[in-house]
Design a protein around this motif. Sequence first.
Motif, short mmCIF file in Angstrom:
data_model
loop_
_atom_site.label_atom_id
_atom_site.label_comp_id
_atom_site.label_asym_id
_atom_site.label_seq_id
_atom_site.Cartn_x
_atom_site.Cartn_y
_atom_site.Cartn_z
N ASP A 44 26.94 45.74 32.93
CA ASP A 44 28.16 46.22 32.31
C ASP A 44 29.33 45.97 33.27
O ASP A 44 29.15 46.06 34.49
CB ASP A 44 28.05 47.72 32.02
CG ASP A 44 26.98 48.03 30.98
OD1 ASP A 44 26.75 47.19 30.09
OD2 ASP A 44 26.40 49.13 31.06
N PRO A 45 30.51 45.69 32.76
CA PRO A 45 31.69 45.58 33.65
C PRO A 45 31.87 46.90 34.39
O PRO A 45 31.73 47.98 33.80
CB PRO A 45 32.84 45.33 32.68
CG PRO A 45 32.19 44.74 31.45
CD PRO A 45 30.85 45.42 31.37
N HIS A 46 32.12 46.81 35.69
CA HIS A 46 32.26 48.01 36.50
C HIS A 46 33.01 47.70 37.79
O HIS A 46 33.27 46.54 38.11
CB HIS A 46 30.88 48.60 36.83
CG HIS A 46 30.02 47.70 37.67
ND1 HIS A 46 29.38 46.58 37.17
CD2 HIS A 46 29.72 47.73 38.99
CE1 HIS A 46 28.70 45.98 38.14
NE2 HIS A 46 28.90 46.66 39.26
N ASP A 66 37.28 40.18 38.95
CA ASP A 66 38.72 40.29 38.75
C ASP A 66 39.22 39.17 37.82
O ASP A 66 40.19 38.49 38.11
CB ASP A 66 39.45 40.27 40.09
CG ASP A 66 40.81 40.94 40.02
OD1 ASP A 66 41.05 41.71 39.08
OD2 ASP A 66 41.63 40.67 40.92
N ASP A 67 38.49 38.96 36.73
CA ASP A 67 38.80 37.97 35.68
C ASP A 67 38.66 36.51 36.13
O ASP A 67 39.10 35.61 35.42
CB ASP A 67 40.20 38.20 35.09
CG ASP A 67 40.27 39.49 34.30
OD1 ASP A 67 39.25 39.86 33.67
OD2 ASP A 67 41.33 40.13 34.29
N LYS A 68 38.06 36.26 37.30
CA LYS A 68 37.78 34.89 37.74
C LYS A 68 36.29 34.63 37.57
O LYS A 68 35.47 35.48 37.90
CB LYS A 68 38.21 34.68 39.18
CG LYS A 68 39.72 34.80 39.37
CD LYS A 68 40.11 34.54 40.79
CE LYS A 68 41.60 34.72 40.96
NZ LYS A 68 41.95 35.86 41.78
N TYR A 79 30.78 37.36 47.63
CA TYR A 79 31.36 38.61 48.11
C TYR A 79 32.17 39.26 47.00
O TYR A 79 32.95 38.59 46.32
CB TYR A 79 32.26 38.35 49.31
CG TYR A 79 33.06 39.55 49.75
CD1 TYR A 79 32.46 40.59 50.44
CD2 TYR A 79 34.42 39.64 49.49
CE1 TYR A 79 33.18 41.70 50.84
CE2 TYR A 79 35.16 40.74 49.89
CZ TYR A 79 34.53 41.77 50.56
OH TYR A 79 35.26 42.87 50.96
N ILE A 80 32.01 40.57 46.84
CA ILE A 80 32.78 41.34 45.87
C ILE A 80 33.50 42.45 46.62
O ILE A 80 32.86 43.33 47.21
CB ILE A 80 31.86 41.93 44.77
CG1 ILE A 80 31.09 40.79 44.08
CG2 ILE A 80 32.68 42.74 43.78
CD1 ILE A 80 29.94 41.24 43.26
N PRO A 81 34.84 42.41 46.64
CA PRO A 81 35.61 43.43 47.36
C PRO A 81 35.49 44.80 46.70
O PRO A 81 35.15 44.89 45.51
CB PRO A 81 37.06 42.92 47.28
CG PRO A 81 36.99 41.52 46.79
CD PRO A 81 35.69 41.37 46.06
N PRO A 82 35.81 45.86 47.42
CA PRO A 82 35.77 47.20 46.83
C PRO A 82 36.82 47.36 45.73
O PRO A 82 37.88 46.74 45.78
CB PRO A 82 36.05 48.13 48.01
CG PRO A 82 36.67 47.28 49.06
CD PRO A 82 36.21 45.88 48.82
N ASN A 83 36.48 48.18 44.75
CA ASN A 83 37.39 48.58 43.67
C ASN A 83 37.88 47.43 42.79
O ASN A 83 38.90 47.56 42.12
CB ASN A 83 38.59 49.35 44.25
CG ASN A 83 38.13 50.56 45.03
OD1 ASN A 83 37.35 51.36 44.55
ND2 ASN A 83 38.60 50.67 46.27
#
Length: 112
Positions: A44-46, A66-68, A79-83
């Motif tokens: 799920d998107p989160h 982030d829509d990319k 890598y996925i940054p916080p928030n």
Amino acid sequence: MKNIVNVNEVQKRKVKEGIEMCVLAWGGSLMMTQVFFKKGTASDPHSHKHEQLSYVVKGDFTYIIDDKRYEVKQGHSIYIPPNVPHWVEAITDGILVDVFTPIREDFLKKGD
């Protein structure tokens, strides 16, 4: 803290239909999980406060961060940054290893 874990001895938990995960080692501010996907399933998107690294052990995946859009396959890491809003879809059956900092306390509340 669990500092030595054999993935073959950890019970998988169902995240949703077609996705299972298990918590591997954790301690200090780091946690490692392994996630098993069936072809065509998607998280799920989160978003969450944790930094995340994902390593593709097996399979092909599409990440939306982030829509990319990012296409990754066996041997790739991302890598996925916080928030930052994100989700992942399995193009084939696959396995990811996810590393989080700080640890995902919400994962520990489910029995680990």
